[in-house]
Write a protein that holds these residues in place. Structure first.
Motif: not given
Length: 504
Positions: A446-450
């Motif tokens: 969800r935090n777009r940290k992938l």
């Protein structure tokens, strides 16, 4: 007398002014213009005479500075000249000239702000046995034993295949002065433990001492290498019980894609910690020098021996769905005797489903490929395999592995993922029956940290990074995972799946 001299000097000027006033306006304008032009020419000539010697002097000084000497002819000036020159010219910071003998080469941008260590010159080693340098297969002398045609390994008397290589005559293509695991900073990324770093170092850099081929029941044989005993990861109890590997070993999988390595990094980034460490490595005697994936050999997965296979949980699809409904072992509550629960925690199935969906690994929860349109090269297309989908409840799950001393947690092995499966053909059967998902893993999505974390993590394995085409190839793989992550987040919102902490 004084008054007479003043009048005599002032009379011509007075006469000129009087005549100038009597002139017409046009003549007065012309006279003023001529006087201005004469004055301008006088100023230009005067300035030119002053700048010429100054420019000559500055050119001579510049030549002397750039050549690093004060006099071109090699003669030293007199002491009096030096004193007068020192008194007249006071050196300032603006007079300092920096002379560079060599232009500095522009360096490329460093990833993660690190500096790559200087490489030393490789030491060329002599091989006593010329047969070891062959690339297509393991080669050994026929006098010592029978040669296996598939792998070229020599069969030992005690069973299995065995090849021993001594450190002086064996060269696996690795450089002892260069590590393929690039950790330039003081600490590795926080999702890696100290044990993970040690395992990666061993798998990527350890000197190979022995090669073994171990046959398995109803499965392809394993090729294992034994490395130098640096830091033993297993207890002496395990080593005495199972002496297949005397120290640290790695299982070699020379398959296309090296998905085991990507799965290992994805597992650590999501905080699941259920896979075994894996790296990419080249062996000069195997797979024509191409990169192979090497997985750490964990003896605790094999309670009997390696040939018998790992400890697995035997259950059907119906029993699996029933365990999800019963929430077996949730909050450490013992299930009823007639509940049909297995020994696995309820939260383990949620982690497995999320992990398998992102990589589209169907070999565990959907071995018969009932949840998507399979291709001709898939294993489930074999005769009679896909027909089992008509009786879905009795489908036997496969590769549900746990350790002998830890029956409550799963171990994700044989992580063969698929990056070429379209978004309209994803296997949603992997998520069937799942009502909760781990909060830590979903928060990364969800935090777009992938992407940021995967790039930082995969960069550590230089061999895998280069085998996938560098940054461009890695970005393509992450693009696939990000699209599936967005689909998973939409699925979570649409089906009301709870996101809860799962720390057990």
């Amino acid at each position: 007398m004084e008054k007479y001299r003043v009048n005599w000097c002032y009379f011509p000027f007075r006469k000129l002014t009087r005549n100038f006033r009597r002139c017409s306006p046009s003549k007065r304008t012309l006279i003023i213009a001529i006087l201005c032009l004469v004055n301008l020419l006088f100023l230009v000539v005067k300035v030119g005479h002053l700048e010429q010697p100054r420019s000559r002097r500055s050119n001579e000084e510049q030549k002397r500075h750039t050549r690093g000497e004060h006099h071109l002819d090699g003669e030293l000036p007199a002491t009096s000249d030096l004193q007068t020159q020192a008194s007249l010219e006071v050196p300032t910071l603006f007079n300092v000239v920096y002379v560079t003998l060599k232009f500095k080469r522009l360096k490329p941008a460093n990833i993660r702000g690190t500096i790559r260590p200087k490489l030393r010159k490789k030491v060329r080693r002599k091989t006593d046995d010329p047969t070891i340098t062959q690339r297509n297969r393991f080669s050994v002398e026929r006098e010592a034993g029978q040669v296996n045609r598939s792998t070229g390994l020599k069969t030992s008397r005690n069973g299995g295949s065995l090849v021993d290589f001594f450190s002086k005559s064996y060269n696996d293509g690795t450089d002892p002065h260069f590590s393929s695991i690039r950790i330039y900073s003081e600490m590795a990324p926080p999702w890696f433990s100290a044990q993970d770093v040690k395992s990666m170092r061993f798998l990527g850099d350890a000197k190979v001492l022995r090669i073994k081929e171990i046959p398995r029941l109803d499965a392809p044989s394993h090729v294992i290498f034994e490395g130098a005993d640096m830091d033993r990861l297993f207890s002496q109890k395990h080593l005495n019980r199972n002496n297949i590997c005397g120290g640290q070993c790695g299982i070699i999988h020379c398959s296309v894609g090296n998905t085991e390595v990507f799965a290992f990094h994805l597992d650590r980034v999501l905080g699941l910690n259920r896979t075994i460490p894996a790296v990419s490595r080249k062996f000069g005697f195997l797979n024509e020098g191409q990169a192979c994936q090497v997985v750490l050999w964990d003896v605790s997965l094999y309670p009997k021996d390696l040939a018998a296979g790992p400890a697995t949980v035997r259950m059907t699809w119906k029993e699996y769905q029933n365990s999800l409904t019963q929430r077996c072992w949730q909050k450490n509550v013992n299930p009823k005797s007639n509940s049909g629960c297995s020994s696995i925690y309820h939260s383990e199935w949620s982690k497995l489903a999320l992990f398998d969906f992102l990589l589209q690994i169907h070999s565990r929860l959907d071995p018969s490929c009932c949840g998507f349109r399979s291709w001709q090269e898939d294993v489930c297309v074999q005769p009679g395999r896909h027909d089992v989908c008509k009786d879905q409840e009795n489908i036997q799950l496969e590769n549900i592995v746990h350790r002998e001393h830890d029956l409550r947690h799963l171990v994700f092995t044989n992580n063969k993922g698929f990056f070429d499966r379209n978004e309209d053909n994803l296997d949603f059967r992997l998520l069937e029956g799942i009502k909760e998902l781990p909060e830590q893993a979903v928060s990364v999505l969800r935090n777009r940290k992938l992407r940021e974390k995967l790039l930082q993590s995969l960069f550590l394995d230089q061999m895998y990074w280069e085998s996938q085409g560098g940054r461009q190839g890695i970005d393509k793989l992450i693009d696939v995972i990000e699209r599936r992550a967005n689909i998973l987040l939409t699925y979570i919102n649409a089906h009301g799946i709870k996101v809860i902490p799962m720390n057990d």
